[in-house]
Design a protein around this motif. Structure first.
Motif, PDB file in Angstrom:
ATOM      1  N   GLN A 196       0.810  -1.203   0.000  1.00 47.65           N
ATOM      2  CA  GLN A 196       0.000   0.000   0.000  1.00 47.65           C
ATOM      3  C   GLN A 196       0.849   1.261   0.000  1.00 47.65           C
ATOM      4  OE1 GLN A 196      -3.279  -0.282  -0.359  1.00 47.65           O
ATOM      5  NE2 GLN A 196      -3.468   1.917  -0.546  1.00 47.65           N
ATOM      6  N   ASP A 197       1.948   1.260   0.748  1.00 51.35           N
ATOM      7  CA  ASP A 197       2.798   2.449   0.815  1.00 51.35           C
ATOM      8  C   ASP A 197       3.398   2.785  -0.550  1.00 51.35           C
ATOM      9  OD1 ASP A 197       2.325   2.749   3.518  1.00 51.35           O
ATOM     10  OD2 ASP A 197       4.019   1.483   4.092  1.00 51.35           O
ATOM     11  N   LEU A 198       3.748   1.768  -1.324  1.00 56.46           N
ATOM     12  CA  LEU A 198       4.252   2.012  -2.672  1.00 56.46           C
ATOM     13  C   LEU A 198       3.158   2.548  -3.578  1.00 56.46           C
ATOM     14  CD1 LEU A 198       6.621  -1.029  -3.337  1.00 56.46           C
ATOM     15  CD2 LEU A 198       7.254   1.384  -3.236  1.00 56.46           C
ATOM     16  N   ARG A 199       1.911   2.116  -3.354  1.00 58.38           N
ATOM     17  CA  ARG A 199       0.795   2.678  -4.124  1.00 58.38           C
ATOM     18  C   ARG A 199       0.644   4.166  -3.823  1.00 58.38           C
ATOM     19  NH1 ARG A 199      -1.988  -2.368  -2.519  1.00 58.38           N
ATOM     20  NH2 ARG A 199      -2.090  -3.758  -4.335  1.00 58.38           N
ATOM     21  N   PHE A 200       0.792   4.550  -2.547  1.00 58.68           N
ATOM     22  CA  PHE A 200       0.726   5.963  -2.186  1.00 58.68           C
ATOM     23  C   PHE A 200       1.816   6.751  -2.906  1.00 58.68           C
ATOM     24  CE2 PHE A 200      -1.108   4.661   2.188  1.00 58.68           C
ATOM     25  CZ  PHE A 200      -2.380   4.568   1.630  1.00 58.68           C
ATOM     26  N   LEU A 201       3.030   6.175  -2.947  1.00 62.00           N
ATOM     27  CA  LEU A 201       4.138   6.840  -3.630  1.00 62.00           C
ATOM     28  C   LEU A 201       3.854   6.998  -5.114  1.00 62.00           C
ATOM     29  CD1 LEU A 201       7.040   7.932  -3.719  1.00 62.00           C
ATOM     30  CD2 LEU A 201       7.841   5.557  -3.911  1.00 62.00           C
ATOM     31  N   ALA A 202       3.355   5.948  -5.743  1.00 62.73           N
ATOM     32  CA  ALA A 202       3.060   6.003  -7.171  1.00 62.73           C
ATOM     33  C   ALA A 202       1.970   7.022  -7.469  1.00 62.73           C
ATOM     34  CB  ALA A 202       2.645   4.615  -7.671  1.00 62.73           C
ATOM     35  N   VAL A 203       0.924   7.062  -6.640  1.00 56.65           N
ATOM     36  CA  VAL A 203      -0.164   8.023  -6.849  1.00 56.65           C
ATOM     37  C   VAL A 203       0.341   9.444  -6.660  1.00 56.65           C
ATOM     38  CG1 VAL A 203      -2.348   8.853  -5.902  1.00 56.65           C
ATOM     39  CG2 VAL A 203      -2.010   6.416  -6.283  1.00 56.65           C
ATOM     40  N   ALA A 204       1.177   9.669  -5.633  1.00 56.34           N
ATOM     41  CA  ALA A 204       1.710  11.015  -5.388  1.00 56.34           C
ATOM     42  C   ALA A 204       2.539  11.501  -6.567  1.00 56.34           C
ATOM     43  CB  ALA A 204       2.543  11.010  -4.109  1.00 56.34           C
ATOM     44  N   VAL A 205       3.372  10.621  -7.105  1.00 49.88           N
ATOM     45  CA  VAL A 205       4.214  11.010  -8.242  1.00 49.88           C
ATOM     46  C   VAL A 205       3.363  11.262  -9.482  1.00 49.88           C
ATOM     47  CG1 VAL A 205       6.030  10.203  -9.811  1.00 49.88           C
ATOM     48  CG2 VAL A 205       6.234   9.802  -7.344  1.00 49.88           C
ATOM     49  N   THR A 206       2.365  10.423  -9.731  1.00 53.51           N
ATOM     50  CA  THR A 206       1.505  10.589 -10.903  1.00 53.51           C
ATOM     51  C   THR A 206       0.709  11.885 -10.832  1.00 53.51           C
ATOM     52  OG1 THR A 206       1.308   8.180 -11.114  1.00 53.51           O
ATOM     53  CG2 THR A 206      -0.330   9.524 -12.258  1.00 53.51           C
ATOM     54  N   ILE A 207       0.149  12.194  -9.661  1.00 55.98           N
ATOM     55  CA  ILE A 207      -0.620  13.435  -9.502  1.00 55.98           C
ATOM     56  C   ILE A 207       0.279  14.650  -9.694  1.00 55.98           C
ATOM     57  CG2 ILE A 207      -1.889  14.846  -7.830  1.00 55.98           C
ATOM     58  CD1 ILE A 207      -3.041  12.284  -6.692  1.00 55.98           C
ATOM     59  N   GLN A 208       1.491  14.589  -9.140  1.00 52.47           N
ATOM     60  CA  GLN A 208       2.414  15.719  -9.295  1.00 52.47           C
ATOM     61  C   GLN A 208       2.811  15.911 -10.751  1.00 52.47           C
ATOM     62  OE1 GLN A 208       5.857  15.867 -10.109  1.00 52.47           O
ATOM     63  NE2 GLN A 208       6.061  18.057  -9.608  1.00 52.47           N
ATOM     64  N   GLN A 209       2.984  14.815 -11.488  1.00 49.25           N
ATOM     65  CA  GLN A 209       3.331  14.938 -12.902  1.00 49.25           C
ATOM     66  C   GLN A 209       2.205  15.569 -13.707  1.00 49.25           C
ATOM     67  OE1 GLN A 209       4.290  10.860 -13.894  1.00 49.25           O
ATOM     68  NE2 GLN A 209       6.490  11.161 -13.573  1.00 49.25           N
ATOM     69  N   GLN A 210       0.963  15.289 -13.323  1.00 46.18           N
ATOM     70  CA  GLN A 210      -0.174  15.784 -14.076  1.00 46.18           C
ATOM     71  C   GLN A 210      -0.618  17.183 -13.641  1.00 46.18           C
ATOM     72  OE1 GLN A 210      -3.154  12.758 -13.587  1.00 46.18           O
ATOM     73  NE2 GLN A 210      -2.110  11.278 -14.913  1.00 46.18           N
ATOM     74  N   SER A 211      -0.487  17.465 -12.344  1.00 46.55           N
ATOM     75  CA  SER A 211      -1.023  18.720 -11.809  1.00 46.55           C
ATOM     76  C   SER A 211       0.034  19.683 -11.320  1.00 46.55           C
ATOM     77  CB  SER A 211      -2.003  18.415 -10.649  1.00 46.55           C
ATOM     78  OG  SER A 211      -3.017  17.539 -11.063  1.00 46.55           O
ATOM     79  N   GLY A 212       1.252  19.213 -11.158  1.00 48.51           N
ATOM     80  CA  GLY A 212       2.295  20.085 -10.639  1.00 48.51           C
ATOM     81  C   GLY A 212       2.271  20.123  -9.119  1.00 48.51           C
ATOM     82  N   GLY A 213       3.135  20.933  -8.543  1.00 49.82           N
ATOM     83  CA  GLY A 213       3.216  21.045  -7.089  1.00 49.82           C
ATOM     84  C   GLY A 213       4.605  20.696  -6.597  1.00 49.82           C
ATOM     85  N   ASN A 214       4.778  20.857  -5.295  1.00 44.58           N
ATOM     86  CA  ASN A 214       6.071  20.616  -4.664  1.00 44.58           C
ATOM     87  C   ASN A 214       6.161  19.132  -4.292  1.00 44.58           C
ATOM     88  OD1 ASN A 214       8.398  20.534  -3.093  1.00 44.58           O
ATOM     89  ND2 ASN A 214       8.021  22.544  -2.199  1.00 44.58           N
ATOM     90  N   LEU A 215       6.831  18.358  -5.138  1.00 45.66           N
ATOM     91  CA  LEU A 215       6.923  16.919  -4.911  1.00 45.66           C
ATOM     92  C   LEU A 215       7.721  16.605  -3.655  1.00 45.66           C
ATOM     93  CD1 LEU A 215       6.299  14.061  -5.882  1.00 45.66           C
ATOM     94  CD2 LEU A 215       8.351  14.175  -7.328  1.00 45.66           C
ATOM     95  N   ALA A 216       8.729  17.421  -3.349  1.00 39.90           N
ATOM     96  CA  ALA A 216       9.541  17.166  -2.162  1.00 39.90           C
ATOM     97  C   ALA A 216       8.697  17.237  -0.900  1.00 39.90           C
ATOM     98  CB  ALA A 216      10.696  18.165  -2.090  1.00 39.90           C
ATOM     99  N   GLU A 217       7.814  18.221  -0.810  1.00 39.22           N
ATOM    100  CA  GLU A 217       6.954  18.342   0.367  1.00 39.22           C
ATOM    101  C   GLU A 217       5.968  17.189   0.451  1.00 39.22           C
ATOM    102  OE1 GLU A 217       7.243  20.460   2.808  1.00 39.22           O
ATOM    103  OE2 GLU A 217       8.989  21.366   1.845  1.00 39.22           O
ATOM    104  N   ILE A 218       5.442  16.776  -0.699  1.00 41.23           N
ATOM    105  CA  ILE A 218       4.495  15.660  -0.713  1.00 41.23           C
ATOM    106  C   ILE A 218       5.173  14.380  -0.228  1.00 41.23           C
ATOM    107  CG2 ILE A 218       3.062  14.199  -2.190  1.00 41.23           C
ATOM    108  CD1 ILE A 218       2.669  16.633  -4.006  1.00 41.23           C
TER     109      ILE A 218
END
Length: 322
Positions: free
Chosen positions: A214-236
């Motif tokens: 599950q934790d890897l799914r969270f990581l994958a979703v966070a990276v995908t959302i940041q790629q599509q919408s932008g934002g501070n990936l380091a903070e996420i």
């Protein structure tokens, strides 16, 4: 004395099955593939002269080959566990090892016991299949536990890399070099795939689904959302690392609270069997007067059912999801 001696032989044969399988594995593929090794296997293969594409193809084959046999009748029990363990054994090799160790177990039981042929054949087959299944399950559980422990450190390393200006693909490459296996080779394969043009988010999602973490799914979703919408990936990612560590603290607290209940369940389940062996060792004729009673086998079956029910209920009571 025949009963406890045969039980002892059965136990020794089963342990021998596990030792043989582990020995074959390390002999064929070397110590670098052992989970106890501190060597980053991907970097070790590259240092030996293998090209990056060849290393990536080898690791990908090891990680995905077992699901192709998921519909095979016997191997379906092993497919998911073998995939999580990323065994270098092919499915065909594992099946051959099952047959080989079953034959060795049959030979050992033939020499050491005097049980009927059908009983020896059934127990040997159970030892061969069960021994390999136990070995694969142990490998998978240990590897998944190590990945879960390494993941927060890997994410924090990515956060530091992003904050000093590295792109995300480079941050993954740094993680693959700086941390140990098994997570290093997993992230190294993602970094190699990114070098050949694959989307990092898709690669992370595939790894999360393959490992069912599950934790890897969270990581994958966070990276995908940041790629599509932008934002501070380091903070996420920093927030994600803190959440994962908090979950680990809660999990360890739950594990400590339920430790007494788990050991009580193991003791209550194992004590009758230990008592049975002890009684037969101290007085081999203890049950002679009741063995001919018509209810003796029924009572034995009832005791076995109650023992199995005890193990199931105790496991359900202490299996707290975090």
């Amino acid at each position: 004395m025949s009963v406890p001696i045969e039980l002892l032989i059965y136990g020794l044969v089963f342990v021998g099955v596990l030792v043989i399988v582990e020995g074959i594995y390390l002999t064929l593929f070397g110590k670098s593939i052992s989970l106890n090794s501190k060597v980053n296997r991907r970097l070790d293969m590259m240092e030996k002269g293998k090209h990056r594409a060849e290393v990536m193809d080898t690791l990908r084959k090891e990680m995905n080959q077992h699901l192709q046999w998921k519909n095979f009748p016997v191997y379906s029990l092993l497919a998911s566990k073998a995939q999580k363990a990323a065994l270098a054994f092919t499915p065909a090799q594992l099946l051959m090892i099952m047959g080989g160790v079953s034959a060795l177990a049959f030979a050992a039981l033939t020499v050491g016991t005097s049980t009927a042929l059908v009983v020896r054949a059934g127990i040997s087959l159970a030892m061969g299949v069960g021994g390999v299944f136990f070995w694969v399950t142990t490998k998978a559980n240990k590897r998944m536990s190590m990945i879960e422990e390494q993941l927060p450190d890997a994410i924090e390393l990515m956060v530091r890399s992003l904050r000093v200006g590295h792109p995300f693909a480079s941050a993954i490459q740094i993680v693959s070099r700086e941390i140990a296996d098994p997570l290093a080779s997993e992230f190294g394969m993602i970094a190699d795939e990114a070098q050949y043009g694959r989307d990092v988010g898709d690669a992370l999602q595939e790894m999360a689904e393959r490992l069912e973490m599950q934790d890897l799914r969270f990581l994958a979703v966070a990276v995908t959302i940041q790629q599509q919408s932008g934002g501070n990936l380091a903070e996420i990612l920093d927030g994600l690392a803190k959440v994962i560590r908090a979950r680990f603290r809660l999990f360890r607290r739950v594990k400590a609270i339920t430790a007494e209940a788990k050991w009580s369940g193991k003791f209550l389940s194992g004590f009758p069997l230990i008592a049975l062996v002890g009684i037969n060792l101290l007085d081999p004729h203890y049950y002679d007067d009741v063995m001919d009673h018509p209810m003796f086998m029924t009572a034995c079956v009832a005791v076995g059912v109650f023992l199995a029910a005890n193990m199931f209920v105790m496991r359900m009571l202490v299996n707290i999801k975090v």
